[in-house]
Design a protein around this motif. Structure first.
Motif, short mmCIF file in Angstrom:
data_model
loop_
_atom_site.label_atom_id
_atom_site.label_comp_id
_atom_site.label_asym_id
_atom_site.label_seq_id
_atom_site.Cartn_x
_atom_site.Cartn_y
_atom_site.Cartn_z
N LYS A 95 -2.83 -1.57 7.96
CA LYS A 95 -3.71 -1.42 6.79
C LYS A 95 -5.08 -0.93 7.22
O LYS A 95 -5.70 -0.08 6.57
CB LYS A 95 -3.84 -2.77 6.07
CG LYS A 95 -4.56 -2.68 4.74
CD LYS A 95 -4.55 -4.02 4.03
CE LYS A 95 -5.28 -3.91 2.69
NZ LYS A 95 -5.29 -5.21 1.97
N LYS A 128 -6.88 2.65 6.25
CA LYS A 128 -8.24 2.72 5.70
C LYS A 128 -9.10 3.68 6.52
O LYS A 128 -9.91 4.44 5.96
CB LYS A 128 -8.87 1.34 5.68
CG LYS A 128 -10.22 1.30 4.98
CD LYS A 128 -10.79 -0.10 4.93
CE LYS A 128 -12.15 -0.10 4.23
NZ LYS A 128 -12.75 -1.45 4.19
N ASP A 159 -8.27 7.16 5.54
CA ASP A 159 -8.84 7.48 4.22
C ASP A 159 -10.34 7.79 4.32
O ASP A 159 -10.83 8.72 3.67
CB ASP A 159 -8.64 6.29 3.27
CG ASP A 159 -7.18 6.13 2.86
OD1 ASP A 159 -6.44 7.12 2.96
OD2 ASP A 159 -6.80 5.03 2.44
N LYS A 212 -1.17 4.65 -4.56
CA LYS A 212 -2.26 3.68 -4.76
C LYS A 212 -3.55 4.18 -4.11
O LYS A 212 -4.64 4.03 -4.69
CB LYS A 212 -1.87 2.32 -4.16
CG LYS A 212 -0.92 1.52 -5.02
CD LYS A 212 -0.75 0.11 -4.49
CE LYS A 212 0.13 -0.72 -5.42
NZ LYS A 212 0.26 -2.11 -4.94
N ARG A 213 -3.43 4.76 -2.93
CA ARG A 213 -4.63 5.29 -2.26
C ARG A 213 -5.21 6.46 -3.06
O ARG A 213 -6.42 6.61 -3.17
CB ARG A 213 -4.29 5.71 -0.82
CG ARG A 213 -4.07 4.53 0.11
CD ARG A 213 -4.14 4.95 1.57
NE ARG A 213 -3.00 5.76 1.95
CZ ARG A 213 -1.85 5.29 2.41
NH1 ARG A 213 -1.68 3.99 2.52
NH2 ARG A 213 -0.87 6.10 2.75
N GLU A 251 0.85 -1.20 0.00
CA GLU A 251 0.00 0.00 0.00
C GLU A 251 0.89 1.25 0.00
O GLU A 251 1.81 1.36 0.81
CB GLU A 251 -0.89 0.01 1.24
CG GLU A 251 -1.99 -1.05 1.23
CD GLU A 251 -3.08 -0.75 0.22
OE1 GLU A 251 -3.26 0.43 -0.14
OE2 GLU A 251 -3.74 -1.70 -0.22
N THR A 252 0.63 2.16 -0.92
CA THR A 252 1.40 3.41 -0.99
C THR A 252 0.43 4.58 -1.15
O THR A 252 -0.73 4.39 -1.54
CB THR A 252 2.36 3.40 -2.19
OG1 THR A 252 1.59 3.32 -3.41
CG2 THR A 252 3.31 2.21 -2.13
#
Length: 340
Positions: A311, A315, A318, A188-189, A184-185
């Protein structure tokens, strides 16, 4: 018994041919041709298998290298469909490898010559070339070839070999591809956010298009006023399509709803005013529903992240940031950054 003498070689050949035809018969001649043909095609099939394996490994190695490159780029550059494109390239490489292997398959005559290269001095290829010939010389050649064919071990003479170095390379590339796909970077987000924004923008554009259809169906509306409203709707759709963040999308939706409310007050046609008023209300209700859904997701993500993995925490961040962007709540945005 007195043996008949032949002074003329042509006379002797004619006699031998007659004897050959009489003793061997059509069935025998066809049997020889059939045995040689079947053998040649079996050799050809075996060679094709090796060629397919060789070309498949080359193509897959190249495809995996390209897929890994795309996956590495996606770590730094927002590219939502990176994995989809990489997977598509891998599938295409399998297909290309198989097709190339089949296309490079030698002709039957070339296959016969390759069988002869195992120490048979072109006897098999000559007999294959003489297929359909019925003279004594051709028959003797075919019989000699059949004796060779019956003792020929195709699997031993043409073994299927796999070069393990390319296999190890493909395996290493596959592991690297899987690892980079799971990392995950921020890029990517960001790609996920942009994709989600585009999807929501499409839904909003579809809603505006429904409003336009209502205007087109109602023939009693003032054409001049409808033209002005439709021009505003077209401008709104373009604005939505340009949005790349939830903040931009939220502001675009807010402006659209205000324009619709103003249009409902400015137009003289009451029916048109009612349509625009209803459309504005639907937009506001939809925005509230989306904000409530986002708030629910953010709460669930925070609860899960309390004792969750990195992770899960990412999330939750985000979701908080998304909710803050959609609602325009500065305090919530600050709380999201503090949580980060």
């Amino acid at each position: 018994m007195r043996l008949r003498k032949f002074n003329n070689p042509l006379q002797q050949c004619t006699f031998c041919k007659r004897v050959s035809i009489t003793t061997l018969g059509k069935e025998g001649r066809y049997s020889l041709d059939s045995k040689i043909r079947k053998f040649v095609y079996r050799v050809r099939s075996r060679i094709r298998e090796q060629l397919v394996i060789n070309n498949l490994m080359k193509a897959v190695a190249i495809g995996m290298l390209v897929a890994l490159t795309i996956s590495l780029v996606a770590l730094m550059v927002p590219f939502y469909y990176a994995i989809v494109v990489a997977t598509g390239i891998l599938m295409l490489s399998f297909f290309v490898g198989i097709v190339l292997g089949i296309r490079k398959t030698p002709t039957p005559m070339q296959s016969a010559l390759m069988a002869d290269s195992k120490g048979h001095k072109e006897k098999i290829s000559t007999a294959f070339y003489l297929s359909g010939k019925e003279d004594a010389f051709s028959t003797l050649q075919k019989k000699d070839a059949v004796r060779i064919v019956e003792q020929f071990q195709i699997r031993k003479e043409f073994p299927i070999r796999v070069n393990w170095k390319p296999v190890a390379g493909i395996l290493a590339l596959t592991i690297a591809f899987v690892i980079t796909s799971l990392i995950e970077t921020p890029a990517k987000r960001e790609a996920i956010v942009k994709h989600d924004v585009k999807q929501e923008a499409k839904e909003e554009v579809a809603r505006l298009e429904k409003v336009e259809k209502k205007l087109d169906k109602n023939s009693k509306l003032s054409k001049n006023e409808v033209a002005e409203v439709k021009e505003q709707l077209e401008t709104a759709k373009k604005e939505l399509e340009k949005a790349e963040s939830y903040e931009e999308l939220s502001k675009a939706k807010e402006r659209i709803n205000k324009k619709m409310e103003m249009a409902s007050k400015d137009v003289k046609d009451q029916t048109l005013a009612d349509i625009m008023k209803q459309a504005a209300k639907e937009g506001e209700d939809l925005t509230k529903e989306q904000e409530q859904e986002l708030a629910k997701k953010a709460k669930e993500a925070l609860e899960k992240a309390a004792n969750g993995s990195e992770k899960d925490k990412a999330k939750a961040y985000d979701e908080l940031k998304k909710l803050a962007s959609m609602t325009g709540d500065e305090q919530l945005a600050q709380a999201a950054e503090a949580y980060k």
